[in-house]
Design an enzyme around this catalytic site. Structure first.
Site, PDB file in Angstrom:
ATOM      1  N   GLU A  91      -6.010  -5.047  -3.093  1.00 21.35           N
ATOM      2  CA  GLU A  91      -5.338  -4.175  -4.067  1.00 21.35           C
ATOM      3  C   GLU A  91      -5.193  -4.927  -5.375  1.00 21.35           C
ATOM      4  O   GLU A  91      -5.022  -6.150  -5.383  1.00 21.35           O
ATOM      5  CB  GLU A  91      -3.926  -3.763  -3.607  1.00 21.35           C
ATOM      6  N   GLU A 132       1.239  -5.884   3.662  1.00 20.18           N
ATOM      7  CA  GLU A 132       2.197  -6.649   2.850  1.00 20.18           C
ATOM      8  C   GLU A 132       3.469  -7.063   3.585  1.00 20.18           C
ATOM      9  O   GLU A 132       4.529  -7.158   2.974  1.00 20.18           O
ATOM     10  CB  GLU A 132       2.575  -5.864   1.595  1.00 20.18           C
TER      11      GLU A 132
HETATM   12  C1  GAL Z   1       1.287  -2.377  -3.061  1.00 19.97           C
HETATM   13  C2  GAL Z   1       1.286  -1.544  -1.804  1.00 19.97           C
HETATM   14  C3  GAL Z   1       0.736  -0.158  -2.038  1.00 19.97           C
HETATM   15  C4  GAL Z   1       1.324   0.430  -3.275  1.00 19.97           C
HETATM   16  C5  GAL Z   1       0.998  -0.473  -4.408  1.00 19.97           C
HETATM   17  C6  GAL Z   1       1.422   0.072  -5.745  1.00 19.97           C
HETATM   18  O1  GAL Z   1       2.215  -3.375  -3.012  1.00 19.97           O
HETATM   19  O2  GAL Z   1       0.547  -2.164  -0.817  1.00 19.97           O
HETATM   20  O3  GAL Z   1       1.011   0.645  -0.944  1.00 19.97           O
HETATM   21  O4  GAL Z   1       2.690   0.550  -3.120  1.00 19.97           O
HETATM   22  O5  GAL Z   1       1.647  -1.699  -4.211  1.00 19.97           O
HETATM   23  O6  GAL Z   1       0.895  -0.713  -6.745  1.00 19.97           O
END
Ligand code: GAL
Length: 743
Positions: free
Chosen positions: A461, A388
C-alpha cells in the site's frame, strides 16, 4: 452423478429475528420476497449510520424433495454470509458458520423429508467481537446479509469434496500435473473406486489417467499424477491459457461423481531481486480493491464483480490486484484467471488481533480461503497476517504453517506497517506510506525488514490517507494525487530489491465514521465508488502499449483560474504516445516529449511541461488542442474549450443484455460533457433515471450528479423483455438505451 442447483431465487426475508422463524409453519407475515445476492439493508451513497445494517435477520426458503434424491446426500453450499449464521432445516439446527468472506457447506440430509422442506438461515450481521475483522475499529464496512450465491448440491454417499491440481516443473518442456483428490465416504464400509483424472483444454483431451482406490469411511485423499505433458501453453498476463481438470469416480455400488476445476500452468515467485512469472521478471503494478459498491455494499452479482477485474486490467492497465482485506467474490477471481490479472489474496482483518477464539476463526479463514482458491492461476500470494497488525509469534507461525501445509506451491506474505517485524512469511509485504509529496518516495527494504540480506519484498500500500482526493477536487490536488501514484511506482521499479507496488486504492469506498471524510467515504481511490476515473486513473491507464490503446489525458481542466494563482502549469499529460503536439487557438506551440529522465522507472512517463507560451492570468483564454503522435502518426487528439457549458448527457451502459433471473445487473454511467466531450467536474445538476421494462434500479431514481457524472446499476427482473433507460437532468436528456433481458 452430482447435481448442483443455484438456490439464489425466491427467498423470503425479514430484517429481524425471532426464534419461532425456524419452524416450518411459522407465521411469515412481514417477510418479503428477495433474490440473492442480497444486502440486508440498502444504504445511501454517503452520510448514513453504519449501525443501520448491523442487525440479525432471517432468510427462509422452501424447496420440494425429489425422488432422485433417495439415498443421496444433500448439501447447502454457501459462498458467503455476513458475518455469523445458523442454518436450520425443518426446524432443526444443522450448522453454523463464523466469518463473512469464506464459503461453507451444511449437510441437510439428516433433516430432509419427503414433500416440502423449509430452509431457514439466521443471519447475524452485527460486528461480533469474536469474528475477524471485528473487535476494534476497521477502515471499511462489512455490510450484511446473504450477499453471495447459494447452491444445493446433491451427491452420492461417496463423493469428491475438493480437488487441488498442482502443475509442476512448468518451465520444462515436459510438465507434470499432480492432482490431489479429496474424497468423502459417508457410508460405513470401505468402497473400491475407479478414479479418472482428465486434463482438457477447450473440451479437447490433453491427458488422462485412471486408477483404483479403496476408500475408507470418512475423509481421505488420493494423489494422481499426469506426467510427460507436452505442448502445454503457459498461463501468463498476456496469454492467460486455461485448462480443465475433471475428476470422475465410480464404484461398484452405483456410486459416481465428477467434479471439474480450471487451472493454468505457471510459475510465480517473488525473489529478493524481484517477481518472476514463468522465469521472466515482471514489475508488479497493482492497486488494492475493496469489493464494495454504492447502496448494496457487497451484494453485487457475478457480472458486476467480473467487470471490476476488467476495469483493473483494461481501463487501469494493471497487472495485479490485492484483495484488501479479505477473500473476495469467486466471480471476481474467475475473471482474473481469464484475463491474466495477478492476485494477492488475504484473510479478513484490520490491525486488530482478538483472543484465542478469534484467532482460531482467523486460522479457519486461512484454511477456507486456500481450499476455495488454490486452483486459481491468478493467485500468486497468500496473505496470512491480519493487515497491519502487530507481531504475534504463535498466531502467525500457525497461519503460515497452515498455508504451507495446504499449499506448498505458493508463497506466503503478511501485510505490515511496522519496521523490523518478525519475518515468518516468504515475502515481506509492507505498507509504505512514507511519501507525502517530497523527495522521500519509498524506504529501502532493508531499513524496513531489518534483515542482514535483502529478502523478497513488496510494497502493498501507499498513498491512501496520505492524500485523500475527490474526483471533483481542485486541479492542483487531483494532479498531485496522480503524480504521487506515478512517483511511487517509478521508485519501486528503480529499486532492484522491490518486486512491485500496490497503490491504495482502486475505488473510493464506504467506511466507518472513524475514517475517511466523515461522510462514510474514504476518497482514496483512483476512481470513485462508481468506478469513474480521477486523473490518477490516467497515470495507470497510460501504462499500456499504444497499439493496445493510445492514451492522451492532460491532467487539467483547461481553465485560467482553478489552480492557485491561475494557469495550467506545470502541465502533466498522461500518455503512451511518443510525443505530443500542442496548439493554442490553432497556433502551434510545438512538440513535447515524455519526461523519461524524470521518471525512468515506468514504461510510459507523462509529458511534463513547466513552461509554455500561453499568456498569463487576466488575459483572454483560448481553445487548446493536444495531438498524440506514435511512430510519426497522429493517433489521438484531445481538445479543450475555454468556455465549457453542458452540451450532452452521455449514457454508457456496461452491458446491453442481462439474464432474466432477477439478480443479474449492470452499471450504467451518466456523464455530462462540454462542447469538446470533456467532463464538467463541478457540475451538480439533479438527475433522474427513467426506467421502463422488466428491471429495476439499484439505488435512488432521483439524485444529483457528483462532479458532473454518476452511475446507477440496473437489475434484471425475472421476465423477458427490454428495459429502456435514460437520464434526465434539469438541462439535458440522454439518449435512451435498450437493455435486453433474456432467459
Ligand atoms: C492502511 C490500511 C488500509 C486503509 C489505508 C488508508 O493503513 O491498510 O485499509 O485504511 O491505510 O490509507
Amino acid at each position: 452423478m452430482r447435481e448442483r442447483v443455484l438456490l439464489n431465487q425466491g427467498w423470503e426475508y425479514i430484517p429481524q429475528w425471532r426464534d419461532e422463524y425456524v419452524e416450518p409453519a411459522a407465521n411469515t407475515e412481514g417477510f418479503v420476497r428477495v433474490n440473492l445476492p442480497h444486502a440486508n439493508k440498502e444504504i445511501p451513497y454517503n452520510y448514513f449510520d453504519e449501525k443501520d445494517y448491523q442487525f440479525i435477520s432471517c432468510y427462509r426458503r422452501s424447496f420440494a424433495y425429489r425422488e432422485a434424491w433417495v439415498g443421496k446426500r444433500v448439501f447447502a453450499d454457501f459462498d458467503g454470509v455476513m458475518a455469523y449464521c445458523e442454518v436450520y432445516l425443518n426446524g432443526r439446527l444443522l450448522g453454523s458458520h463464523k466469518g463473512g468472506y469464506t464459503p461453507f457447506a451444511v449437510d441437510l440430509t439428516p433433516a430432509l423429508k419427503f414433500g416440502e422442506n423449509v430452509l431457514v438461515v439466521k443471519v447475524d450481521s452485527t460486528e461480533r467481537p469474536d469474528i475477524p475483522p471485528f473487535g476494534y475499529t476497521i477502515d471499511y464496512l462489512c455490510y450484511g446479509g446473504m450477499y453471495r450465491d447459494i447452491y444445493l448440491r446433491i451427491v452420492d454417499p461417496v463423493f469428491i469434496e475438493n480437488i487441488f491440481a498442482k502443475p509442476q516443473n512448468v518451465l520444462e518442456e515436459k510438465k507434470t500435473l499432480e492432482t490431489t483428490v479429496f474424497l468423502a465416504n459417508t457410508t460405513t464400509e470401505e468402497q473400491s473406486l475407479t478414479v479418472t483424472v482428465q486434463l482438457t483444454r477447450d473440451g479437447e483431451r490433453v491427458a488422462e489417467k485412471t486408477c483404483t482406490a479403496a476408500v475408507e469411511p470418512g475423509k481421505s485423499s488420493l494423489d494422481v499424477v499426469l506426467s510427460d505433458l507436452e505442448s502445454i501453453e503457459l498461463w501468463d498476463i498476456d496469454h492467460p491459457n486455461l485448462y480443465q481438470v475433471e475428476v470422475t469416480i465410480a464404484g461398484g455400488t452405483g456410486i459416481s461423481d465428477s467434479y471439474a476445476v480450471r487451472i493454468g500452468f505457471r510459475e510465480a515467485v517473488v525473489k529478493a531481486d524481484g517477481f518472476y512469472l514463468n522465469g521472466r521478471k515482471l514489475m508488479i503494478r497493482g492497486l488494492n480493491r475493496h469489493q464494495a459498491f454504492p447502496y448494496v455494499g457487497y451484494a453485487m452479482p457475478a457480472r458486476v464483480q467480473r467487470r471490476d477485474a476488467d476495469i483493473l486490467k483494461y481501463e487501469l492497465s494493471l497487472n495485479a490486484v490485492r484483495t484488501s482485506h479479505y477473500p473476495q467474490s469467486p466471480h471476481f477471481l474467475d475473471r482474473c484467471d481469464e484475463i491474466g490479472l495477478l492476485v494477492f489474496e488475504e484473510i479478513p482483518g484490520w490491525q486488530h488481533i482478538g483472543d484465542e477464539g478469534w484467532q482460531a476463526v482467523a486460522c479457519e479463514n486461512v484454511r477456507e480461503m486456500i481450499q476455495r482458491d488454490w486452483n486459481h492461476p491468478s493467485i500468486f500470494l497468500w496473505g496470512v497476517r491480519i493487515n497491519e497488525s502487530q507481531d504475534c509469534h504463535g498466531f502467525y507461525q500457525q497461519t503460515n504453517c497452515i498455508a504451507r501445509e495446504l499449499d506448498p506451491t505458493r508463497q506466503t506474505a503478511g501485510v505490515r506497517y511496522i519496521e523490523g517485524s518478525e519475518f515468518l512469511e516468504d515475502v515481506y509485504t509492507m505498507n509504505d506510506f512514507i511519501h507525502s509529496g517530497g523527495e522521500h518516495v519509498l524506504r529501502d527494504p532493508k531499513q524496513v525488514t531489518k534483515t542482514k540480506e535483502y529478502v523478497p519484498y513488496m510494497v502493498t500500500e501507499f498513498n491512501g490517507h496520505m492524500f485523500p482526493t475527490k474526483r471533483f477536487d481542485q486541479e492542483e490536488r487531483v494532479m498531485e494525487h496522480a503524480l504521487r501514484h506515478l512517483r511511487v511506482h517509478n521508485q519501486a521499479a528503480l529499486d532492484p530489491h522491490i518486486s512491485g507496488a500496490f497503490g491504495w486504492c482502486a475505488f473510493d469506498y464506504n467506511t466507518h465514521y472513524d475514517f475517511g471524510s466523515g461522510d462514510r467515504i474514504c476518497y482514496h481511490g483512483v476512481m470513485d465508488m462508481f468506478r469513474i476515473p480521477k486523473p490518477a486513473a490516467y497515470f495507470y491507464a497510460s501504462q499500456t502499449e499504444p497499439r493496445n490503446k493510445p492514451v492522451l489525458e492532460p491532467a487539467t481542466r483547461w481553465t485560467w483560474g482553478d489552480r492557485s494563482i491561475g494557469g495550467v502549469l506545470p502541465l502533466v499529460i498522461f500518455t503512451n504516445c511518443d510525443r505530443v503536439r500542442i496548439k493554442l487557438h490553432g497556433h502551434d506551440l510545438g512538440e513535447f516529449y515524455p519526461a523519461t529522465a524524470r521518471y525512468p522507472g515506468v514504461p510510459y512517463p507523462p509529458v511534463v511541461i513547466d513552461k509554455l507560451e500561453i499568456g498569463q492570468w487576466g488575459v483572454q483564454w483560448f481553445e487548446g488542442e493536444f495531438i498524440g503522435i506514435v511512430d510519426g502518426e497522429e493517433v489521438i487528439t484531445k481538445k479543450f474549450t475555454p468556455a465549457p457549458v453542458p452540451a450532452k448527457l452521455v449514457i454508457s451502459p456496461d452491458d446491453l443484455e442481462l439474464k432474466a433471473d432477477g439478480m443479474d445487473a449492470t452499471r450504467v454511467v451518466f456523464m455530462v460533457v462540454d462542447q469538446m466531450g470533456n467532463p464538467l467536474p463541478y457540475l451538480t445538476d439533479a438527475i433522474e433515471f427513467q426506467l421502463e421494462g422488466p428491471g429495476e434500479l439499484i439505488g435512488p431514481a432521483k439524485t444529483a450528479l457528483i462532479g458532473g457524472a454518476i452511475a446507477t446499476w440496473v437489475r434484471a427482473g425475472e421476465e423477458e423483455g427490454t428495459i429502456t433507460l435514460k437520464g434526465v437532468t434539469s438541462r439535458l436528456e440522454s439518449e435512451a438505451v435498450e437493455i435486453k433481458v433474456k432467459k
